[in-house]
Scaffold this motif. Sequence first.
Motif, PDB file in Angstrom:
ATOM      1  N   ARG A  65      59.939  -9.715  51.935  1.00  0.00           N
ATOM      2  CA  ARG A  65      58.756 -10.405  52.453  1.00  0.00           C
ATOM      3  C   ARG A  65      57.838 -10.894  51.336  1.00  0.00           C
ATOM      4  NH1 ARG A  65      61.564  -9.540  56.234  1.00  0.00           N
ATOM      5  NH2 ARG A  65      61.018  -8.594  58.245  1.00  0.00           N
ATOM      6  N   LYS A  66      57.822 -10.222  50.203  1.00  0.00           N
ATOM      7  CA  LYS A  66      56.912 -10.613  49.128  1.00  0.00           C
ATOM      8  C   LYS A  66      57.258 -11.989  48.563  1.00  0.00           C
ATOM      9  CE  LYS A  66      59.522  -7.680  45.896  1.00  0.00           C
ATOM     10  NZ  LYS A  66      59.415  -6.524  44.956  1.00  0.00           N
ATOM     11  N   TRP A  67      58.467 -12.477  48.849  1.00  0.00           N
ATOM     12  CA  TRP A  67      58.853 -13.806  48.390  1.00  0.00           C
ATOM     13  C   TRP A  67      58.877 -14.821  49.530  1.00  0.00           C
ATOM     14  CZ3 TRP A  67      62.437  -9.964  46.166  1.00  0.00           C
ATOM     15  CH2 TRP A  67      62.098  -9.642  44.828  1.00  0.00           C
ATOM     16  N   LYS A  68      58.529 -14.381  50.732  1.00  0.00           N
ATOM     17  CA  LYS A  68      58.527 -15.303  51.870  1.00  0.00           C
ATOM     18  C   LYS A  68      57.258 -16.127  51.838  1.00  0.00           C
ATOM     19  CE  LYS A  68      59.351 -15.610  56.827  1.00  0.00           C
ATOM     20  NZ  LYS A  68      60.197 -16.804  56.596  1.00  0.00           N
ATOM     21  N   LEU A  69      57.408 -17.423  52.020  1.00  0.00           N
ATOM     22  CA  LEU A  69      56.284 -18.343  51.899  1.00  0.00           C
ATOM     23  C   LEU A  69      55.277 -18.169  53.036  1.00  0.00           C
ATOM     24  CD1 LEU A  69      58.526 -21.289  50.777  1.00  0.00           C
ATOM     25  CD2 LEU A  69      56.604 -20.420  49.442  1.00  0.00           C
ATOM     26  N   GLN A  70      55.757 -17.816  54.219  1.00  0.00           N
ATOM     27  CA  GLN A  70      54.875 -17.500  55.349  1.00  0.00           C
ATOM     28  C   GLN A  70      55.284 -16.120  55.875  1.00  0.00           C
ATOM     29  OE1 GLN A  70      53.918 -20.857  58.105  1.00  0.00           O
ATOM     30  NE2 GLN A  70      55.434 -22.012  56.928  1.00  0.00           N
ATOM     31  N   PRO A  71      54.869 -15.077  55.178  1.00  0.00           N
ATOM     32  CA  PRO A  71      55.367 -13.723  55.466  1.00  0.00           C
ATOM     33  C   PRO A  71      55.056 -13.187  56.855  1.00  0.00           C
ATOM     34  CG  PRO A  71      53.515 -13.652  53.945  1.00  0.00           C
ATOM     35  CD  PRO A  71      53.908 -15.087  54.059  1.00  0.00           C
ATOM     36  N   ALA A  72      54.070 -13.749  57.516  1.00  0.00           N
ATOM     37  CA  ALA A  72      53.726 -13.257  58.852  1.00  0.00           C
ATOM     38  C   ALA A  72      54.647 -13.821  59.928  1.00  0.00           C
ATOM     39  CB  ALA A  72      52.275 -13.604  59.180  1.00  0.00           C
ATOM     40  N   LYS A  73      55.497 -14.782  59.547  1.00  0.00           N
ATOM     41  CA  LYS A  73      56.360 -15.427  60.531  1.00  0.00           C
ATOM     42  C   LYS A  73      57.828 -15.220  60.169  1.00  0.00           C
ATOM     43  CE  LYS A  73      52.996 -19.017  61.692  1.00  0.00           C
ATOM     44  NZ  LYS A  73      52.757 -20.478  61.774  1.00  0.00           N
ATOM     45  N   ALA A 132      57.330 -22.243  60.536  1.00  0.00           N
ATOM     46  CA  ALA A 132      57.863 -21.476  59.408  1.00  0.00           C
ATOM     47  C   ALA A 132      59.388 -21.519  59.546  1.00  0.00           C
ATOM     48  CB  ALA A 132      57.357 -20.043  59.425  1.00  0.00           C
ATOM     49  N   PRO A 133      60.058 -22.470  58.905  1.00  0.00           N
ATOM     50  CA  PRO A 133      61.500 -22.649  59.102  1.00  0.00           C
ATOM     51  C   PRO A 133      62.319 -21.498  58.522  1.00  0.00           C
ATOM     52  CG  PRO A 133      60.760 -24.023  57.303  1.00  0.00           C
ATOM     53  CD  PRO A 133      59.525 -23.412  57.911  1.00  0.00           C
ATOM     54  N   PHE A 134      63.577 -21.431  58.953  1.00  0.00           N
ATOM     55  CA  PHE A 134      64.533 -20.460  58.430  1.00  0.00           C
ATOM     56  C   PHE A 134      65.878 -21.162  58.292  1.00  0.00           C
ATOM     57  CE2 PHE A 134      63.789 -20.101  62.936  1.00  0.00           C
ATOM     58  CZ  PHE A 134      65.048 -20.127  63.524  1.00  0.00           C
ATOM     59  N   GLY A 135      66.790 -20.559  57.551  1.00  0.00           N
ATOM     60  CA  GLY A 135      68.029 -21.223  57.160  1.00  0.00           C
ATOM     61  C   GLY A 135      68.762 -21.948  58.277  1.00  0.00           C
ATOM     62  N   LEU A 136      68.958 -21.282  59.406  1.00  0.00           N
ATOM     63  CA  LEU A 136      69.702 -21.876  60.508  1.00  0.00           C
ATOM     64  C   LEU A 136      69.039 -23.132  61.054  1.00  0.00           C
ATOM     65  CD1 LEU A 136      70.798 -18.701  62.508  1.00  0.00           C
ATOM     66  CD2 LEU A 136      72.343 -20.497  61.692  1.00  0.00           C
ATOM     67  N   ALA A 137      67.733 -23.264  60.835  1.00  0.00           N
ATOM     68  CA  ALA A 137      66.988 -24.393  61.385  1.00  0.00           C
ATOM     69  C   ALA A 137      67.189 -25.686  60.602  1.00  0.00           C
ATOM     70  CB  ALA A 137      65.494 -24.055  61.439  1.00  0.00           C
ATOM     71  N   ALA A 138      67.964 -25.657  59.542  1.00  0.00           N
ATOM     72  CA  ALA A 138      68.178 -26.863  58.734  1.00  0.00           C
ATOM     73  C   ALA A 138      68.709 -28.011  59.579  1.00  0.00           C
ATOM     74  CB  ALA A 138      69.138 -26.564  57.585  1.00  0.00           C
ATOM     75  N   GLU A 139      69.626 -27.712  60.504  1.00  0.00           N
ATOM     76  CA  GLU A 139      70.184 -28.753  61.365  1.00  0.00           C
ATOM     77  C   GLU A 139      69.793 -28.534  62.821  1.00  0.00           C
ATOM     78  OE1 GLU A 139      74.390 -29.155  60.627  1.00  0.00           O
ATOM     79  OE2 GLU A 139      74.057 -30.130  58.692  1.00  0.00           O
ATOM     80  N   TYR A 140      68.691 -27.819  63.021  1.00  0.00           N
ATOM     81  CA  TYR A 140      68.140 -27.668  64.373  1.00  0.00           C
ATOM     82  C   TYR A 140      67.352 -28.929  64.673  1.00  0.00           C
ATOM     83  CZ  TYR A 140      65.487 -25.838  68.340  1.00  0.00           C
ATOM     84  OH  TYR A 140      64.937 -25.644  69.584  1.00  0.00           O
ATOM     85  N   ALA A 141      67.950 -29.845  65.430  1.00  0.00           N
ATOM     86  CA  ALA A 141      67.337 -31.153  65.635  1.00  0.00           C
ATOM     87  C   ALA A 141      67.954 -31.829  66.855  1.00  0.00           C
ATOM     88  CB  ALA A 141      67.535 -32.029  64.399  1.00  0.00           C
ATOM     89  N   HIS A 142      67.248 -32.840  67.327  1.00  0.00           N
ATOM     90  CA  HIS A 142      67.752 -33.681  68.406  1.00  0.00           C
ATOM     91  C   HIS A 142      69.032 -34.372  67.911  1.00  0.00           C
ATOM     92  CE1 HIS A 142      67.957 -37.054  71.225  1.00  0.00           C
ATOM     93  NE2 HIS A 142      67.068 -36.441  71.985  1.00  0.00           N
ATOM     94  N   PRO A 143      70.029 -34.533  68.777  1.00  0.00           N
ATOM     95  CA  PRO A 143      71.262 -35.209  68.347  1.00  0.00           C
ATOM     96  C   PRO A 143      71.010 -36.572  67.702  1.00  0.00           C
ATOM     97  CG  PRO A 143      71.621 -34.157  70.466  1.00  0.00           C
ATOM     98  CD  PRO A 143      70.162 -33.996  70.151  1.00  0.00           C
ATOM     99  N   ALA A 144      70.002 -37.299  68.199  1.00  0.00           N
ATOM    100  CA  ALA A 144      69.702 -38.604  67.602  1.00  0.00           C
ATOM    101  C   ALA A 144      69.220 -38.448  66.168  1.00  0.00           C
ATOM    102  CB  ALA A 144      68.645 -39.334  68.436  1.00  0.00           C
ATOM    103  N   GLU A 145      68.453 -37.406  65.906  1.00  0.00           N
ATOM    104  CA  GLU A 145      67.994 -37.170  64.536  1.00  0.00           C
ATOM    105  C   GLU A 145      69.154 -36.774  63.638  1.00  0.00           C
ATOM    106  OE1 GLU A 145      65.051 -34.202  61.959  1.00  0.00           O
ATOM    107  OE2 GLU A 145      64.631 -34.573  64.077  1.00  0.00           O
ATOM    108  N   VAL A 146      70.050 -35.955  64.163  1.00  0.00           N
ATOM    109  CA  VAL A 146      71.238 -35.578  63.394  1.00  0.00           C
ATOM    110  C   VAL A 146      71.999 -36.828  62.978  1.00  0.00           C
ATOM    111  CG1 VAL A 146      73.450 -34.358  63.480  1.00  0.00           C
ATOM    112  CG2 VAL A 146      71.428 -33.319  64.502  1.00  0.00           C
ATOM    113  N   PHE A 147      72.104 -37.782  63.893  1.00  0.00           N
ATOM    114  CA  PHE A 147      72.814 -39.032  63.589  1.00  0.00           C
ATOM    115  C   PHE A 147      72.034 -39.871  62.581  1.00  0.00           C
ATOM    116  CE2 PHE A 147      73.536 -43.553  64.379  1.00  0.00           C
ATOM    117  CZ  PHE A 147      74.914 -43.629  64.233  1.00  0.00           C
ATOM    118  N   ILE A 148      70.722 -40.009  62.779  1.00  0.00           N
ATOM    119  CA  ILE A 148      69.900 -40.854  61.909  1.00  0.00           C
ATOM    120  C   ILE A 148      69.891 -40.325  60.480  1.00  0.00           C
ATOM    121  CG2 ILE A 148      67.545 -41.635  61.421  1.00  0.00           C
ATOM    122  CD1 ILE A 148      67.125 -41.639  64.519  1.00  0.00           C
TER     123      ILE A 148
END
Length: 332
Positions: free
Chosen positions: A77-85, A176-192
């Motif tokens: 947590r000491k290296w997490k940019l938003q440690p409360a989330k 506060a994003p996390f690794g899995l959220a890198a491609e968490y997006a609307h299909p249209a955004e994934v395409f764009i």
Amino acid sequence: MSFNATLAAGATSLYDTLYGNTDLASLNWLERQWVAWYIWIGNPVIATGLASFLLHEIVYFGRCIPWIIIDAIPYFRKWKLQPAKVPTAQEQWECTKQVLFSHFTIELPAIWLFHPLAEAIGMSTYQVPLPSWQTMLPQIAFCFIFEDFFHFVAHQALHTGPLYKHIHKIHHKYSAPFGLAAEYAHPAEVFILGTGTIAGPLLYCYFMRDLHIFTVYVWITLRLFQAIDAHSGYDFPWSLQHILPFWSGAEHHDFHHMAFTNNFSTSFRWWDRIFGTDDKYREYRARVAAMKAKSASPKEFIEAEKRLMEEVEREGLVAEAEAESGGKRKSS
């Protein structure tokens, strides 16, 4: 995979067609496995499409696993940019389902259609030997630079009016994003945004007529690492942005999710600096540095930084509402 065993299974005619003029003794271990894969599958189109999709899935989820583990261990947590989330298991599962949906509905067809199109304009697939690192380095550099600028422009467009409300808003679910959220997006955004990733190799191949899909695989692997790490939410002393000051990294992109504005590039910081879309980010970093210098204790600094984060996030919610309604706002 044994090449001799593959041939013994009755694939000699395909081998003669694809590799009849190849001197196997001159190939290294990786190149022999490359040949064996194509002979084993028995169809170059299927072999390339399957390898491309498997690579994407293995690299994406394989790179996410370490971040899932890190999120579960309080020591980090000491290296997490938003440690409360810290993402919950439920949030990670919901994110995974959306990512898989996009992978199979948008990315699978795009991945499968990419190599026939690229082959038509000169890309190599089954051919050996594989390119040297000296050949690949400038090609991958071109892909990084092209994708970064494409993303910088397209990402800002996704922050306007209907494009944000109906498409990009999904990706901003997590402040506060996390690794899995890198491609968490609307299909249209994934395409764009995915267009920027595959258009670089296509353009290079069209004009230079000298590109191997192995180089594309290296590029995709590095691009996935970059995207996942940028969304990880952690800034370690050994993170790449501390070695290469122009690299964006999690510390740069995390602010974008927290504040909604600024920092639209992916890999590099220079476009945001040139066009002034990092003004709020630089102001924030300056305030953090000033608070750290003035704080009498680490606890006091943590509390002050927490209040600043809350302030920035409140401003971000206002900016998000304006973007969603089509209102104009500087750097948004």
